[in-house]
Write an enzyme that holds these catalytic residues in place. Structure first.
Site, PDB file in Angstrom:
ATOM      1  N   CYS A  11       0.856  -1.189   0.000  1.00  0.00           N
ATOM      2  CA  CYS A  11       0.000   0.000   0.000  1.00  0.00           C
ATOM      3  C   CYS A  11       0.891   1.236   0.000  1.00  0.00           C
ATOM      4  O   CYS A  11       1.803   1.341   0.820  1.00  0.00           O
ATOM      5  CB  CYS A  11      -0.910   0.006   1.230  1.00  0.00           C
ATOM      6  N   CYS A  14      -0.303   6.308   1.786  1.00  0.00           N
ATOM      7  CA  CYS A  14       0.343   7.337   2.611  1.00  0.00           C
ATOM      8  C   CYS A  14       1.604   7.792   1.902  1.00  0.00           C
ATOM      9  O   CYS A  14       2.689   7.234   2.086  1.00  0.00           O
ATOM     10  CB  CYS A  14       0.666   6.777   3.995  1.00  0.00           C
ATOM     11  N   GLN A 212     -15.477  14.959   9.587  1.00  0.00           N
ATOM     12  CA  GLN A 212     -14.031  14.919   9.421  1.00  0.00           C
ATOM     13  C   GLN A 212     -13.462  13.573   9.870  1.00  0.00           C
ATOM     14  O   GLN A 212     -13.963  12.950  10.807  1.00  0.00           O
ATOM     15  CB  GLN A 212     -13.374  16.039  10.222  1.00  0.00           C
ATOM     16  N   GLU A 266     -27.613  23.819   4.451  1.00  0.00           N
ATOM     17  CA  GLU A 266     -26.956  22.617   3.907  1.00  0.00           C
ATOM     18  C   GLU A 266     -27.893  21.972   2.887  1.00  0.00           C
ATOM     19  O   GLU A 266     -29.106  21.923   3.086  1.00  0.00           O
ATOM     20  CB  GLU A 266     -26.641  21.642   5.053  1.00  0.00           C
ATOM     21  N   CYS A 356     -10.252  22.694   2.624  1.00  0.00           N
ATOM     22  CA  CYS A 356      -9.401  21.509   2.481  1.00  0.00           C
ATOM     23  C   CYS A 356      -8.584  21.572   1.203  1.00  0.00           C
ATOM     24  O   CYS A 356      -7.968  20.582   0.804  1.00  0.00           O
ATOM     25  CB  CYS A 356     -10.252  20.235   2.506  1.00  0.00           C
TER      26      CYS A 356
END
Length: 398
Positions: A11, A14, A212, A266, A356
Site C-alpha cells: 500500500c 500514505c 471529518q 446545507e 481543504c
C-alpha cells in the site's frame, strides 16, 4: 511512523510515509503560506495544530475482495485483486480493534465479494465510523438487493459479534465505476444515528453524513472557529455548507451574546435533521440561549434563498446595525465566483473560511477584495499525506 504494508509495497496510499512528521508539518505550513501569500499578504499565521501522526482515523473505508470465506479488506491492486490491510496503523484505538473482527465476520456471513475484473459478486465495500465513546456505524455497500435478505437474517449475528456497533445499514451502489457508495441507503437497525461527541457538542451522524476523518483535530478546528466568533461577538452567524452543524453549534456556544441568532444552510436534508437534533439537545441542556436553526438549501444559491426562520440569509443589508459573521466550509472546489461575490458585497463584517484545498481558497480570497485575511491556521487532519485543512478569519476592510 512504521508501516509494514508501505515498506512491503502493498500500500502506498500514505505518500509521505517515512518522512519525519515534523518535516511533513513544516512543509505543509510552508506550502499553504506560499499559496496564500499573494492574496493574504498581511495574514497572521497561528501555530499549526497537529494531533498524533498515527492512530488518528475515525473511519475505515474498506474495499472488499477475495472470495466467500476468504475475504480481504483494504484496497485493490492494479489488476483488481484485493490487498488485505486490516491492521492499518492509521486507525484510532477501538477502530483498530474493530476492523479485523469485521473482516472475520464477513467470512462467517458468506457475502460474495464483488469481483471488479469480472464484474460479478455483491459486496463492494465495508464502511466503518468510530465515535469517541466507543460506538460504531457499519455500512455494507452492495451491488444490488440480492444479499439484502441474507444480511437482514444475520443481523443478530452481526450485533452479537460486534456489540459496539450501534447502526448497521446497506448501501446500494449498482454501477461499475470508482464510486464508493450509492444514493440508496437501507438502515437495518432500530438506531439510525451514531452520536459523535466533539468537544462540548454532540453531533448525530447518519449513514450518509459527512464528518471529518480526524476527531481530535476536528475538535480543535471547531474550537478555533468558536474563539473567533467569541472575539467578533456577532449578533448573527450564518453557517453555509453546515453539514450536521459543527460550526453553527460551536458559534451558539461561543462567549459573548447570549441571544445570538445562528442559522445553518446545507443541501443534504438528512444532515439538517441531525443538526436540528443536536441544536435541540444543546438548547434543552441550558448550554446556550441562542436562536439556533437550520434549513435545507444550496449554499451556492444563497443570494436567492428565502428567509430562514425570519432571519434574512443575506445577513442584512448595507448599513445593518447587527454585526454578522458567515462561516463557509465548502468542498474542495471552493465557494466559487457567485458566492464569493455575494460575500464580498454583503454586510457581513467577518467570514470564517475553512478549506481543504488551499488552491481553491486562494482563488476565492482573490474574488473577495473587500475582505482581508487577518488570521489563519493549518490543521493537520491527514498526517502521512499532503492533504491539509486551513481556517482563515476574514475581516471587512475599512
Amino acid at each position: 511512523m512504521q508501516c509494514d504494508y508501505f515498506h512491503a509495497a502493498r500500500c502506498r496510499s500514505c505518500t509521505l510515509m517515512g518522512v519525519p512528521y515534523a518535516v511533513q508539518l513544516a512543509d505543509k505550513q510552508r506550502h499553504v503560506a506560499d499559496v496564500l501569500a499573494a492574496v493574504a499578504p498581511d495574514v497572521e499565521w497561528l501555530p499549526a495544530h497537529a494531533g498524533p501522526e498515527a492512530a488518528f482515523r475515525n473511519k475505515a473505508k474498506l474495499v472488499v475482495g477475495g472470495s466467500p470465506g476468504a475475504v480481504t479488506v483494504g484496497i485493490l491492486d492494479r489488476g483488481g485483486s484485493g490487498i488485505d490491510l486490516r491492521h492499518c496503523g492509521l486507525y484510532e484505538p477501538g477502530l483498530a480493534e474493530l476492523v479485523p473482527r469485521v473482516a472475520d465476520l464477513l467470512d462467517r456471513l458468506g457475502l460474495e465479494p464483488y469481483d471488479v475484473p469480472r464484474r460479478r459478486g455483491e459486496l463492494k465495500h465495508v464502511l466503518l465510523t468510530h465515535s469517541p465513546d466507543g460506538e460504531a456505524m457499519l455500512r455494507f455497500v452492495l451491488r444490488s438487493q440480492k444479499h439484502l435478505a441474507l444480511l437482514r437474517s444475520r443481523l443478530p449475528l452481526v450485533l452479537d459479534t460486534l456489540p459496539e456497533v450501534r447502526v448497521v445499514s446497506a448501501n446500494l451502489q449498482p454501477e461499475h465505476k470508482a464510486v464508493t457508495e450509492g444514493e440508496v441507503e437501507i438502515v437495518l437497525t432500530e438506531a439510525d444515528v451514531l452520536p459523535m461527541r466533539v468537544g462540548d457538542v454532540e453531533l448525530f451522524l447518519r449513514p450518509n453524513s459527512f464528518f471529518q476523518t480526524n476527531t481530535g483535530v476536528a475538535t480543535a478546528l471547531y474550537r478555533q472557529a468558536g474563539e473567533w466568533v467569541a472575539r467578533v461577538d456577532p449578533g448573527i452567524v450564518l453557517d453555509l455548507y453546515c453539514g450536521v452543524g459543527g460550526f453553527a453549534l460551536q458559534a451558539a456556544l461561543a462567549a459573548g451574546r447570549r441571544d445570538r441568532v445562528v442559522r445553518g444552510v446545507e443541501v443534504a436534508p438528512e444532515a439538517i435533521v441531525s443538526a436540528r437534533r443536536s441544536a435541540a439537545a444543546l438548547v434543552a441542556s441550558g448550554a446556550t440561549r441562542a436562536d439556533l436553526d437550520f434549513a435545507v438549501g444550496d449554499a451556492t444559491d444563497v443570494a436567492v434563498l428565502p428567509p430562514v426562520s425570519g432571519v434574512d440569509v443575506e445577513v442584512g443589508t448595507a448599513g445593518a446595525k447587527e454585526t454578522s459573521l458567515v462561516v463557509v466550509n465548502p468542498p474542495r472546489r471552493g465557494i466559487g465566483p457567485t458566492l464569493a461575490a455575494w460575500l464580498d458585497g454583503s454586510a457581513a463584517s467577518h467570514v470564517v473560511y475553512s478549506s481543504c484545498n488551499v488552491e481553491s481558497l486562494a482563488r476565492d480570497l482573490a474574488r473577495m477584495p473587500s475582505l482581508g485575511a487577518r488570521e489563519a491556521r493549518l490543521f493537520d487532519m491527514f498526517p502521512q499525506t499532503g492533504h491539509h485543512e486551513v481556517a482563515v478569519l476574514l475581516e471587512r476592510r475599512p
